[in-house]
Design an enzyme around this catalytic site. Structure first.
Site, PDB file in Angstrom:
ATOM      1  CB  SER A   1      -0.879   0.025   1.257  1.00  0.00           C
ATOM      2  OG  SER A   1      -1.493   1.288   1.400  1.00  0.00           O
TER       3      SER A   1
ATOM      4  CE  LYS B   1      -1.757  -3.859   3.171  1.00  0.00           C
ATOM      5  NZ  LYS B   1      -2.122  -5.033   2.359  1.00  0.00           N
TER       6      LYS B   1
ATOM      7  CE1 TYR C   1      -4.020  -1.935   5.250  1.00  0.00           C
ATOM      8  CE2 TYR C   1      -2.875   0.061   4.554  1.00  0.00           C
ATOM      9  CZ  TYR C   1      -3.674  -1.029   4.257  1.00  0.00           C
ATOM     10  OH  TYR C   1      -4.121  -1.225   2.969  1.00  0.00           O
TER      11      TYR C   1
HETATM   12  P1  NAP Z   1     -11.747  -4.930   1.478  1.00  0.00           P
HETATM   13  O1  NAP Z   1     -12.768  -4.450   0.511  1.00  0.00           O
HETATM   14  O2  NAP Z   1     -11.852  -4.536   2.916  1.00  0.00           O
HETATM   15  O3  NAP Z   1     -11.636  -6.512   1.357  1.00  0.00           O
HETATM   16  C1  NAP Z   1     -10.747  -7.205   2.165  1.00  0.00           C
HETATM   17  C2  NAP Z   1     -10.849  -8.674   1.826  1.00  0.00           C
HETATM   18  O4  NAP Z   1      -9.962  -9.394   2.704  1.00  0.00           O
HETATM   19  C3  NAP Z   1     -12.251  -9.228   2.060  1.00  0.00           C
HETATM   20  O5  NAP Z   1     -12.539 -10.166   1.041  1.00  0.00           O
HETATM   21  C4  NAP Z   1     -12.094  -9.927   3.422  1.00  0.00           C
HETATM   22  O6  NAP Z   1     -12.975 -11.012   3.592  1.00  0.00           O
HETATM   23  C5  NAP Z   1     -10.678 -10.457   3.294  1.00  0.00           C
HETATM   24  N1  NAP Z   1     -10.113 -10.845   4.581  1.00  0.00           N
HETATM   25  C6  NAP Z   1      -9.935 -10.083   5.683  1.00  0.00           C
HETATM   26  N2  NAP Z   1      -9.375 -10.809   6.657  1.00  0.00           N
HETATM   27  C7  NAP Z   1      -9.182 -12.054   6.161  1.00  0.00           C
HETATM   28  C8  NAP Z   1      -8.639 -13.250   6.684  1.00  0.00           C
HETATM   29  N3  NAP Z   1      -8.153 -13.315   7.941  1.00  0.00           N
HETATM   30  N4  NAP Z   1      -8.621 -14.366   5.893  1.00  0.00           N
HETATM   31  C9  NAP Z   1      -9.117 -14.328   4.630  1.00  0.00           C
HETATM   32  N5  NAP Z   1      -9.643 -13.215   4.079  1.00  0.00           N
HETATM   33  C10 NAP Z   1      -9.673 -12.088   4.841  1.00  0.00           C
HETATM   34  O7  NAP Z   1     -10.276  -4.474   1.033  1.00  0.00           O
HETATM   35  P2  NAP Z   1      -9.737  -3.880  -0.357  1.00  0.00           P
HETATM   36  O8  NAP Z   1      -9.849  -2.412  -0.291  1.00  0.00           O
HETATM   37  O9  NAP Z   1     -10.311  -4.639  -1.486  1.00  0.00           O
HETATM   38  O10 NAP Z   1      -8.189  -4.208  -0.176  1.00  0.00           O
HETATM   39  C11 NAP Z   1      -7.564  -5.325  -0.824  1.00  0.00           C
HETATM   40  C12 NAP Z   1      -6.067  -5.206  -0.617  1.00  0.00           C
HETATM   41  O11 NAP Z   1      -5.586  -3.977  -1.145  1.00  0.00           O
HETATM   42  C13 NAP Z   1      -5.650  -5.225   0.849  1.00  0.00           C
HETATM   43  O12 NAP Z   1      -4.421  -5.875   0.977  1.00  0.00           O
HETATM   44  C14 NAP Z   1      -5.492  -3.753   1.167  1.00  0.00           C
HETATM   45  O13 NAP Z   1      -4.643  -3.543   2.266  1.00  0.00           O
HETATM   46  C15 NAP Z   1      -4.896  -3.266  -0.135  1.00  0.00           C
HETATM   47  N6  NAP Z   1      -5.048  -1.836  -0.379  1.00  0.00           N
HETATM   48  C16 NAP Z   1      -6.277  -1.267  -0.442  1.00  0.00           C
HETATM   49  C17 NAP Z   1      -6.364   0.089  -0.684  1.00  0.00           C
HETATM   50  C18 NAP Z   1      -7.684   0.798  -0.781  1.00  0.00           C
HETATM   51  O14 NAP Z   1      -7.679   2.036  -0.905  1.00  0.00           O
HETATM   52  N7  NAP Z   1      -8.820   0.105  -0.764  1.00  0.00           N
HETATM   53  C19 NAP Z   1      -5.200   0.858  -0.849  1.00  0.00           C
HETATM   54  C20 NAP Z   1      -3.970   0.228  -0.776  1.00  0.00           C
HETATM   55  C21 NAP Z   1      -3.889  -1.124  -0.544  1.00  0.00           C
HETATM   56  P3  NAP Z   1     -14.474 -10.843   4.238  1.00  0.00           P
HETATM   57  O15 NAP Z   1     -15.337 -10.340   3.128  1.00  0.00           O
HETATM   58  O16 NAP Z   1     -14.741 -12.273   4.578  1.00  0.00           O
HETATM   59  O17 NAP Z   1     -14.358  -9.930   5.399  1.00  0.00           O
END
Ligand code: NAP
Length: 253
Positions: free
Chosen positions: A149, A166, A162
């Site tokens: 991230s 990351k 976090y």
């Molecule tokens: P999100 O919408 O919150 O989705 C997170 C996913 O991770 C969900 O499918 C959740 O499952 C799953 N999860 C959480 N804990 C878990 C566990 N212990 N075992 C298995 N699955 C688990 O997040 P996102 O925004 O799509 O983010 C995806 C990735 O991109 C992450 O690594 C995040 O840190 C990174 N990222 C996101 C952003 C952003 O702006 N959104 C920016 C930079 C990096 P459930 O549905 O079952 O809860």
């Protein structure tokens, strides 16, 4: 449509929502059979969400299965790996996507908040990568792509746990890439900026608007824009790229 992952098996952790869901669909469109991992006791309606991703892929003519596992739990991760090999016949691509937020200033951050984020966001990357090394080696063209991230580079307020996780992914990626290069496994990471998912919906609106003002492209990324880079790193189009973290942040950093 380009089918650069034809005949391969791709495992996406946290594939039920957000970037994980977009990645499941993108790797399926590129020809991969997809393992949609989900957390049985997670935030969403999980099993249904994961099954809906599977249905969407199958209805479009692709192949997918949903396999539950808490990716921070060693036994779960090994069970998922065995199940992926049993149901799909192998594992050529691992996408370490699952993550959670527990934002607080360090002063207010409990050890539980720290451990939960490090466990789900960083230890999971080590556990899943280690568990899949054998299938990835057998593949002969294995690829691991982990999601870091921009938070690791910018140091956003309240995200010490976090950002540490990351940043850890960036370092882990560099080391593992060297360790497995001779086994024809490439290891890379993607560092998104802000992406329109459930995760960014937790940011208060006024704060989010101020952050968007700082992004040269003036908007959040769509999950598909992250997934496209993940597909590139998973495919032979990036056959000489390893140990890298690619920023996908609209020019922010
Ligand atoms: P999100 O919408 O919150 O989705 C997170 C996913 O991770 C969900 O499918 C959740 O499952 C799953 N999860 C959480 N804990 C878990 C566990 N212990 N075992 C298995 N699955 C688990 O997040 P996102 O925004 O799509 O983010 C995806 C990735 O991109 C992450 O690594 C995040 O840190 C990174 N990222 C996101 C952003 C952003 O702006 N959104 C920016 C930079 C990096 P459930 O549905 O079952 O809860």
């Amino acid at each position: 449509m380009s089918r650069e992952l034809e005949g391969r098996v791709a495992v996406v952790t946290g594939g039920s929502r957000g970037i994980g869901k977009a990645t499941c669909i993108a790797v399926a469109e590129a020809g991969a059979s997809v393992v949609v991992n989900y957390l049985e006791e997670g935030i969403g309606v999980n099993r249904n969400d994961a099954e809906n991703v599977v249905k969407e892929i199958v209805n479009a003519g692709g192949k997918a299965v949903a396999i539950p596992a808490d990716v921070s739990n060693e036994d779960d991760v090994y069970a998922m790996t065995d199940e992926a090999v049993k149901q799909c016949g192998g594992g050529d691509v691992l996408i370490n996507n699952a993550a959670i937020l527990r934002d607080k200033t360090v002063k207010k951050m409990s050890l539980e908040d720290w451990d939960a984020v490090i466990g789900t966001n960083l230890t999971s990357v080590y556990l899943c990568s280690r568990a899949f090394l054998d299938p990835l080696e057998i593949s002969g063209r294995g690829a691991i792509v982990s999601i870091s991230s921009i938070s690791a580079q910018m140091g956003f307020f309240g995200q010490a746990n976090y950002a540490a996780a990351k940043g850890g992914i960036v370092a882990f990626t560099r080391v593992l890439a060297k360790e497995v290069a001779r086994k024809n496994i490439r290891v890379n990471a993607v560092a998104p900026g802000l992406v329109a998912t459930d995760m960014t919906q937790t940011i208060p609106e006024d704060h989010l608007c101020k952050m968007i003002e700082q992004i040269p492209m003036g908007r959040l990324a769509r999950p598909e824009e992250i997934a496209n880079v993940i597909v590139f790193l998973a495919s032979d189009k990036s056959s000489f790229v390893s140990g890298q973290t690619i920023a996908v942040n609209g020019g922010w950093l």
